[in-house]
Design an enzyme around this catalytic site. Structure first.
Site, PDB file in Angstrom:
ATOM      1  N   HIS A 186      -3.411  -3.734  -5.529  1.00 23.73           N
ATOM      2  CA  HIS A 186      -3.657  -3.311  -4.158  1.00 23.73           C
ATOM      3  C   HIS A 186      -5.115  -3.541  -3.786  1.00 23.73           C
ATOM      4  O   HIS A 186      -6.003  -2.786  -4.176  1.00 23.73           O
ATOM      5  CB  HIS A 186      -3.283  -1.834  -3.983  1.00 23.73           C
ATOM      6  CG  HIS A 186      -3.447  -1.364  -2.576  1.00 23.73           C
ATOM      7  ND1 HIS A 186      -3.905  -0.096  -2.265  1.00 23.73           N
ATOM      8  CD2 HIS A 186      -3.244  -1.990  -1.384  1.00 23.73           C
ATOM      9  CE1 HIS A 186      -3.962   0.026  -0.952  1.00 23.73           C
ATOM     10  NE2 HIS A 186      -3.571  -1.097  -0.399  1.00 23.73           N
ATOM     11  N   SER A 197       0.822  -1.210   0.000  1.00 26.13           N
ATOM     12  CA  SER A 197       0.000   0.000   0.000  1.00 26.13           C
ATOM     13  C   SER A 197       0.857   1.261   0.000  1.00 26.13           C
ATOM     14  O   SER A 197       0.329   2.363  -0.172  1.00 26.13           O
ATOM     15  CB  SER A 197      -0.909   0.014   1.238  1.00 26.13           C
ATOM     16  OG  SER A 197      -0.129  -0.020   2.426  1.00 26.13           O
ATOM     17  N   ASN A 235      -4.735   5.809  -0.705  1.00 26.99           N
ATOM     18  CA  ASN A 235      -3.869   6.207   0.408  1.00 26.99           C
ATOM     19  C   ASN A 235      -3.185   7.548   0.172  1.00 26.99           C
ATOM     20  O   ASN A 235      -2.855   8.260   1.130  1.00 26.99           O
ATOM     21  CB  ASN A 235      -2.822   5.123   0.680  1.00 26.99           C
ATOM     22  CG  ASN A 235      -3.417   3.958   1.455  1.00 26.99           C
ATOM     23  OD1 ASN A 235      -4.424   4.102   2.130  1.00 26.99           O
ATOM     24  ND2 ASN A 235      -2.804   2.798   1.348  1.00 26.99           N
ATOM     25  N   GLU A 241      -6.769  -1.454  -6.760  1.00 27.33           N
ATOM     26  CA  GLU A 241      -5.954  -0.503  -7.506  1.00 27.33           C
ATOM     27  C   GLU A 241      -4.936  -1.288  -8.327  1.00 27.33           C
ATOM     28  O   GLU A 241      -4.104  -2.013  -7.767  1.00 27.33           O
ATOM     29  CB  GLU A 241      -5.238   0.459  -6.546  1.00 27.33           C
ATOM     30  CG  GLU A 241      -6.181   1.405  -5.840  1.00 27.33           C
ATOM     31  CD  GLU A 241      -5.488   2.300  -4.836  1.00 27.33           C
ATOM     32  OE1 GLU A 241      -5.900   3.464  -4.708  1.00 27.33           O
ATOM     33  OE2 GLU A 241      -4.537   1.839  -4.166  1.00 27.33           O
TER      34      GLU A 241
END
Length: 315
Positions: free
Chosen positions: A171, A150, A221, A183
């Site tokens: 991800h 991440s 993130n 992702e």
């Protein structure tokens, strides 16, 4: 007649080219998931449930037994919702999924016959790179390598192998069986064929993939971590209490958790690790500045829910 046939010839040629390109895409059937923790087990579950042959790898049989038990319990929860009126179909779904799943403590042995490797081990650049470097020697040429990281750069991980064109990021989000997003991260070296294969795989396991370049934090993130850090800075300056900041974001922005509740849920050590890593990459970026308060709490082992105390106390 010649004028009439040219468009047809062009159309036929285009269709042939498209079919050839599609044929070159790798259809993933066999998946190896490295790491039997919460994320790895969740990824293995959704891959097995969607008909893929999956091998889940970790360092010990004890860890893998715990992972398998967790997957079984998760599948039972899924079937209660998915097959509420058809218990027999639910039982069949669980049995079929578990048949698609095996475990191993030998990653090198199982990558010989895999199409896709998904790494979900500890968030450490050196350990991940060493793993990929070792597996690269034994995996077939067509095998795609991916990381579920991440926060680390996919490009650096890819550079530890000789298959930079067959390397990308996948991800997933926790809990994997429930969260719909994946992702798909494409480095400058990732081939279009690899990228399309990863998008197809993500859809095949029932997820909604989004595409992103190899930028710190990818999409979610990159937006979420600076938001949480800015909340900490707001509190550090004494501009508002952590309780009021949490209430404001839940009631004013419609978020299910406030930033401090979320930090405690994620783990303060995890958040610190991410922000410290990004700060090392971009030291002049104000979004990535470390927090003295966060550093202090981590030093005191107040890491959030998992330790019973973080920004809040938990029974």
């Amino acid at each position: 007649m010649a004028f009439a046939t040219r468009p047809f010839v062009r159309a036929a040629s285009s269709a042939t080219a498209a079919a050839t390109a599609a044929a070159k895409k790798l259809i993933v059937k066999h998946v190896t998931v490295i790491g039997g923790g919460l994320m790895g087990a969740g990824i293995a579950q959704v891959a097995a449930a969607s008909g893929h042959t999956v091998v889940l790898v970790d360092q010990s049989d004890e860890i893998l037994k715990k992972s398998t038990k967790g997957i079984e319990e998760s599948l039972k929860r899924v079937t209660k919702k998915k097959f509420a009126d058809k218990p027999e179909a639910g039982a069949e779904f669980i049995e079929k999924t578990l048949k698609n799943l095996t475990t191993s403590t030998d990653a090198v042995a199982v990558v010989h016959s895999t199409d896709l490797v998904i790494e979900a081990i500890v968030e450490n650049q050196e350990i991940k790179s060493e793993l990929f470097k070792r597996l690269d020697k034994f995996a077939p040429e067509h095998t795609i390598f991916t990381s579920n990281t991440s926060s680390l750069q996919i490009t650096q991980l890819a550079n530890s192998t000789t298959r930079q064109d067959r390397f990308g990021g996948l991800h997933f989000f926790n809990p994997v069986p429930m969260m719909k997003l994946v992702e798909v991260v494409k480095t400058p070296m990732t081939s279009q064929k690899t990228y399309e294969s990863l998008m197809d795989f993500s859809k095949a396991v029932g997820k909604s993939p989004v595409s992103c370049k190899d930028t710190p934090g990818f999409i979610v993130n990159r937006l979420l971590v600076p938001y949480m850090m800015e909340a900490v800075r707001l509190f550090e300056r004494g501009d508002a209490s952590k309780e009021d900041i949490d209430v404001a974001m839940k009631l004013g922005a419609g978020y299910p958790m406030g930033p401090f509740e979320l930090l405690d849920y994620v783990g303060l050590d995890t958040s610190k690790y991410i922000i410290d890593g990004w700060h090392a990459i971009e030291p002049n970026n104000p979004l990535f500045l470390p927090s003295p308060l966060l550093d202090k709490l981590v030093e005191e082992k107040k890491l959030g829910r998992k330790t019973g105390e973080g920004f809040y106390k938990y029974n």
